[in-house]
Design a protein around this motif. Structure first.
Motif, PDB file in Angstrom:
ATOM      1  N   TRP A   1     -16.458  -8.467 -35.830  1.00 47.71           N
ATOM      2  CA  TRP A   1     -15.394  -7.598 -35.356  1.00 47.71           C
ATOM      3  C   TRP A   1     -15.788  -6.836 -34.094  1.00 47.71           C
ATOM      4  O   TRP A   1     -14.979  -6.691 -33.169  1.00 47.71           O
TER       5      TRP A   1
ATOM      6  N   TRP B   1     -13.613  -6.830 -30.715  1.00 46.29           N
ATOM      7  CA  TRP B   1     -12.951  -5.665 -30.133  1.00 46.29           C
ATOM      8  C   TRP B   1     -13.413  -5.419 -28.699  1.00 46.29           C
ATOM      9  O   TRP B   1     -12.642  -4.911 -27.873  1.00 46.29           O
TER      10      TRP B   1
ATOM     11  N   LEU C   1      -6.249 -10.754 -40.607  1.00 45.66           N
ATOM     12  CA  LEU C   1      -7.625 -10.686 -41.102  1.00 45.66           C
ATOM     13  C   LEU C   1      -7.710 -11.207 -42.528  1.00 45.66           C
ATOM     14  O   LEU C   1      -6.767 -11.057 -43.308  1.00 45.66           O
TER      15      LEU C   1
END
Length: 438
Positions: free
Chosen positions: A133, A137, A158
């Motif tokens: 993640w 991001w 997700l």
């Protein structure tokens, strides 16, 4: 009416070839009188081989049917050239930024580099891959700073592996959802297959993608990815055949045992075998070795057939994971429900409950961005939210709850999560309270 899908497919393989000869074009011309030009164009478009098809149709003897197909193809290619030109510089910037953030390039953009003439390969989405993640991001922040918007035609989502590791896909568009010229599909972790399956992505190499030094899948992973992606679509595509053909032309030897095992993880062995067999028929110079298996891909597929295939895949995958017969049947029924449900976001009553956000392979948590939940909020009376609690999903990713309300916070972005499309009014109130952009 007789099923002549085989004739259409044969014509698509002839016109969509990368090295069509006069003999191939002559056979295609002989088939044209029996085919509807609009339907043939649709089949060419569906197989994403409109670029080689245009070059080949231009060489056919002019008739009313070839003129009709040619008109469709020329209009499409002109439109696609304009879109690609508008997206070109930004694509290079995204590829450069992705490489700096340890993101890999997968699927279309990495595959086209195998082509002797890369311009003949359909150039669609920018598919990127990251391991976690935090890496995802970092790429998102780069895109958002450059004006990319969240995709609202296919929401980001997700899931979690059996071991509790997050995976999924974040989708963004440029410049917006009304007139997008480009799209990024940012894959996190294993590649998702069907309702609750996945395939590991572990083999990588360095290559140039549109002139940008990038990390791309190795040969074995690319072959498996082609099969897994085809399994998701369930439809035979000439694009996949051309992709396999270009990879099989590479001088390096292939570790077929690894390809087979990667496909086994995704339940895509039958697809791989079928694609290799079809590729050997279309391009006979390849001596492909493939065990005879049931055909997993079809030429045409109705909506109900897609639902049935998704259910069967979910059943087979769960049994392969050593789940019980009862658990596999439940997974199949859930897949059948999910692939036939209306998943459009909608606000439920304040006394109703939403489906739990299970952290597992079979619960797809879709993330509704501000542009979607703010629209829902406009027409919905929302309660006042006083207290809330937070739970960490990953570094920089948190689930925030308040009573029946729940939102997902990622940096300064606030999403409303949903599984089946249901959104509780309290979720909208909580999102409104927490969002700096609302």
């Amino acid at each position: 009416m007789p099923d002549n899908s085989g004739l259409y497919w044969r014509c698509v393989t002839l016109l969509g070839r990368l090295d069509a000869t006069d003999e191939h074009r002559s056979e295609a011309a002989d088939l044209l009188p029996a085919l509807d030009p609009d339907e043939l164009y649709g089949q060419i478009l569906g197989s994403r081989v409109y670029l080689p098809a245009l070059a080949n149709v231009r060489l056919l003897e002019p008739t009313s049917r070839t003129a009709a197909v040619l008109g469709h193809l020329e209009a499409l290619v002109t439109q696609e050239q304009q879109r690609r030109a508008a997206a070109h510089d930004e694509t290079l910037t995204v590829l450069t930024g992705a490489a700096a953030r340890n993101a890999q390039v997968i699927k279309g953009l990495s595959l086209r580099e195998h082509y002797a003439r890369p311009e003949l390969r359909h150039e669609g989405d920018i598919d990127l891959h990251v391991r976690d993640w935090s890496s995802a991001w970092s790429v998102v922040e780069m895109l958002r700073a450059r004006g990319w918007d969240w995709d609202t035609t296919e929401f980001s989502w997700l899931k979690w592996t059996d071991g509790g590791h997050l995976y999924g896909q974040l989708t963004l568009v440029l410049p917006d959802n009304e007139t997008p010229v480009s799209r990024v599909d940012l894959h996190i972790g294993p590649f998702s297959v069907g309702h609750a399956g996945n395939m590991p992505l572990t083999g990588w190499r360095i290559a140039d993608v549109m002139g940008v030094r990038s990390t791309v899948p190795d040969c074995e992973t690319e072959l498996a990815l082609i099969a897994a992606h085809a399994l998701n679509d369930s439809v035979l595509s000439m694009k996949d055949v051309n992709d396999l053909h270009t990879i099989l032309q590479q001088p390096a030897s292939t570790d077929w045992a690894t390809v087979e095992e990667l496909c086994r993880a995704a339940q895509a062995q039958d697809v791989l075998a079928q694609l290799l067999s079809v590729t050997g028929n279309v391009y006979p110079e390849h001596e492909v070795r493939s065990a005879t298996r049931p055909e997993a891909l079809v030429l045409r597929q109705a909506a109900e057939e897609r639902v049935d295939r998704a259910a069967r895949l979910a059943l087979r995958d769960e049994l392969a994971r050593r789940g019980s017969a009862e658990a596999a049947e439940r997974m199949a029924q859930e897949a059948r429900r999910y692939y036939s449900a209306d998943l459009r976001p909608r606000v439920i009553g304040s006394t109703d409950t939403v489906s739990p956000l299970g952290r597992n392979r079979h619960t797809c948590v879709r993330l509704l961005p501000l542009s979607t939940w703010s629209r829902l909020k406009k027409d919905t009376p929302v309660p006042h939210v006083v207290e809330h609690s937070e739970q960490s999903w990953a570094p920089g990713l948190r689930l925030v709850t308040s009573g029946s309300g729940q939102v997902v916070r990622a940096s300064d972005e606030i999403f409303v999560p949903t599984v089946w499309g249901d959104v509780h009014p309290t979720s909208l109130a909580l999102a409104d309270q927490l969002s700096p952009r609302a």
